[in-house]
Design an enzyme around this catalytic site. Structure first.
Site, PDB file in Angstrom:
ATOM      1  N   CYS A  67       0.813  -1.224   0.000  1.00  0.00           N
ATOM      2  CA  CYS A  67       0.000   0.000   0.000  1.00  0.00           C
ATOM      3  C   CYS A  67       0.845   1.272   0.000  1.00  0.00           C
ATOM      4  O   CYS A  67       0.358   2.341  -0.371  1.00  0.00           O
ATOM      5  CB  CYS A  67      -0.912   0.014   1.213  1.00  0.00           C
ATOM      6  SG  CYS A  67      -1.842  -1.503   1.458  1.00  0.00           S
TER       7      CYS A  67
ATOM      8  N   HIS B 213      -9.242   2.301  -2.933  1.00  0.00           N
ATOM      9  CA  HIS B 213      -7.852   2.016  -2.560  1.00  0.00           C
ATOM     10  C   HIS B 213      -7.191   1.106  -3.600  1.00  0.00           C
ATOM     11  O   HIS B 213      -7.029  -0.099  -3.376  1.00  0.00           O
ATOM     12  CB  HIS B 213      -7.854   1.369  -1.175  1.00  0.00           C
ATOM     13  CG  HIS B 213      -6.510   1.072  -0.595  1.00  0.00           C
ATOM     14  ND1 HIS B 213      -5.318   1.562  -1.109  1.00  0.00           N
ATOM     15  CD2 HIS B 213      -6.164   0.312   0.490  1.00  0.00           C
ATOM     16  CE1 HIS B 213      -4.316   1.114  -0.383  1.00  0.00           C
ATOM     17  NE2 HIS B 213      -4.794   0.353   0.586  1.00  0.00           N
TER      18      HIS B 213
ATOM     19  N   CYS C 178      -0.600   2.998   6.192  1.00  0.00           N
ATOM     20  CA  CYS C 178      -0.156   1.717   6.725  1.00  0.00           C
ATOM     21  C   CYS C 178       0.089   0.775   5.558  1.00  0.00           C
ATOM     22  O   CYS C 178      -0.394   0.996   4.444  1.00  0.00           O
ATOM     23  CB  CYS C 178      -1.189   1.128   7.689  1.00  0.00           C
ATOM     24  SG  CYS C 178      -2.807   0.809   6.964  1.00  0.00           S
TER      25      CYS C 178
END
EC number: 2.3.1.9
Length: 393
Positions: free
Chosen positions: A88, A348, A378
């Site tokens: 991510c 996302h 994160c």
């Protein structure tokens, strides 16, 4: 060391899983942003030294997708490119690597960011090479296995959000309220046109017609507290994390053009923001979502800022439980965080999200004439990243 600045920041709209952008590969999406950065800044394509793009789901994508995006985006063969995978955090880590290259004098101009098409992540036969002599073979979903599965604890990263909810006392009601707020902020921002300056429209085909996709597809117009409350837990039958208070699976790309301040002056380009500091940290993978706390603290320490000095914050919303845990630990002013909604509403696309939040942060700082900004995420596997930027007074 050289000061590093951002002179262009763009992204595609974010598409729903198997939605409007599903027919466009990550390379196609990334190349659109690369091309648009060249066109809008007026920087000659041959002047770019390197392209650094994050992409997590690369099975079947071909060699070095960043290189493909660079060439397809109109850059000459002389421009090198590298694809990185920091899950991510990939899109933000790309900016860190670009900053280092420019600071060290190894490059003057770098395009950095990320790209992802989660809709096109293939299923794979892991034993096809060695052969399954008898019986059935199992297809592995590369989207889940490579993007959403904790390799250390052998469970979905959604379980880590349940861990945080228990650890920090985050109730289902708080999570749903947070998710609804994210949806409402995103819808208000879209209605007000606050994302238009940062979005590169995507031309796509549907039923034989050419459509222009210029708006984020994920935000819900029908989000409600009642609807969120009806959803069942996704990862633990007795848990509190649902599809409604978690980020979604998406497609999209984002990138920025970075260069030394001296080069920006020589090219007479306006400076959108300056890179001030970057930090990355590691934490217990089972509590991966809390990592932005430590990345933020380290990043602020490096730049010499207090959190209260930061005007705007973009903190990726992997899960409402995760975002609320981070906010509880950092005690930041929620009015400055994700002012136009976050990943729970917007989506996302994992390899692109790090740069997506940075692009949105830069443009919102320009609109508000804000001076100091922070982006943080994160990372599955137990890591966190943070980056600070500053605009001239």
């Amino acid at each position: 060391m050289k000061d590093v600045v951002i002179v262009g920041a763009l992204r595609t709209p974010i598409g729903c899983f198997r939605g409007a952008l599903a027919g466009h590969s990550a390379v196609e999406l990334g190349s659109l942003v690369v091309k648009a950065l060249i066109e809008r800044t007026g920087v000659p394509a041959y002047a770019v030294d390197e392209v650094i793009l994050g992409q997590v789901l690369t099975a079947g994508a071909g060699q070095n997708p960043a290189r493909q995006s660079a060439i397809k985006g109109g850059l000459p063969n002389s421009v090198s490119a590298i694809t990185i995978n920091d899950v991510c955090g990939s899109g933000l880590k790309a900016l860190h690597l670009a900053t280092q290259a420019i600071q060290c004098g190894e490059a003057d101009i770098v395009i950095a960011g990320g790209q992802e098409n989660m809709s096109r992540a293939p299923h794979v036969l892991t034993d096809s090479r060695t052969g399954a002599q008898l019986g059935n073979s199992q297809l592995v979903d590369s989207l889940v296995h490579d993007g959403l599965w904790d390799a250390f604890n052998d469970y979905h990263i959604g379980v880590t959000a349940e861990n945080l909810a228990r650890e920090y006392g985050i109730s289902r009601q708080l999570q749903d309220a947070y998710a609804l707020s994210s949806q409402q902020k995103a819808r208000a921002a879209i209605d007000a046109g606050r994302f238009k300056d940062e979005i590169v429209p995507v031309m796509t085909q549907s039923n034989g017609q050419t459509l222009v996709v210029d708006t984020d597809e994920q935000p819900r117009t029908d989000a409600s507290a009642e609807g969120l409350a009806r959803l069942n837990p996704s990862f633990d039958s007795l848990g509190s994390v649902t599809a409604g208070n978690a980020s979604s699976i998406n497609d999209g790309a984002a990138a920025v053009m970075m260069m030394s301040e001296a080069k920006a002056r020589a090219l007479n380009l306006p400076v959108l923001a300056r890179i001030r500091a970057f930090a990355s940290v590691g934490v217990d993978p089972a509590l991966m979502g809390i990592a932005p706390v430590y990345a933020t603290r380290r990043c602020l320490e490096r730049v010499g800022w207090q959190l209260a000095e930061v005007d705007l914050i973009e903190a990726n919303e992997a899960f409402a439980a995760q975002a609320l845990s981070v906010g509880k630990m950092l005690e930041w002013d929620e009015r400055r965080v994700n002012v136009n909604g976050g990943a729970i509403a917007l989506g996302h696309p994992i390899g692109a999200s790090g740069c997506r939040i940075l692009v949105s942060l830069v443009h919102e700082m320009v609109k508000r004439n804000a001076r100091k900004g922070l982006a943080t995420l994160c990372i599955g596997g137990g890591q966190g990243v943070a980056l600070t930027i500053e605009r001239d007074e």
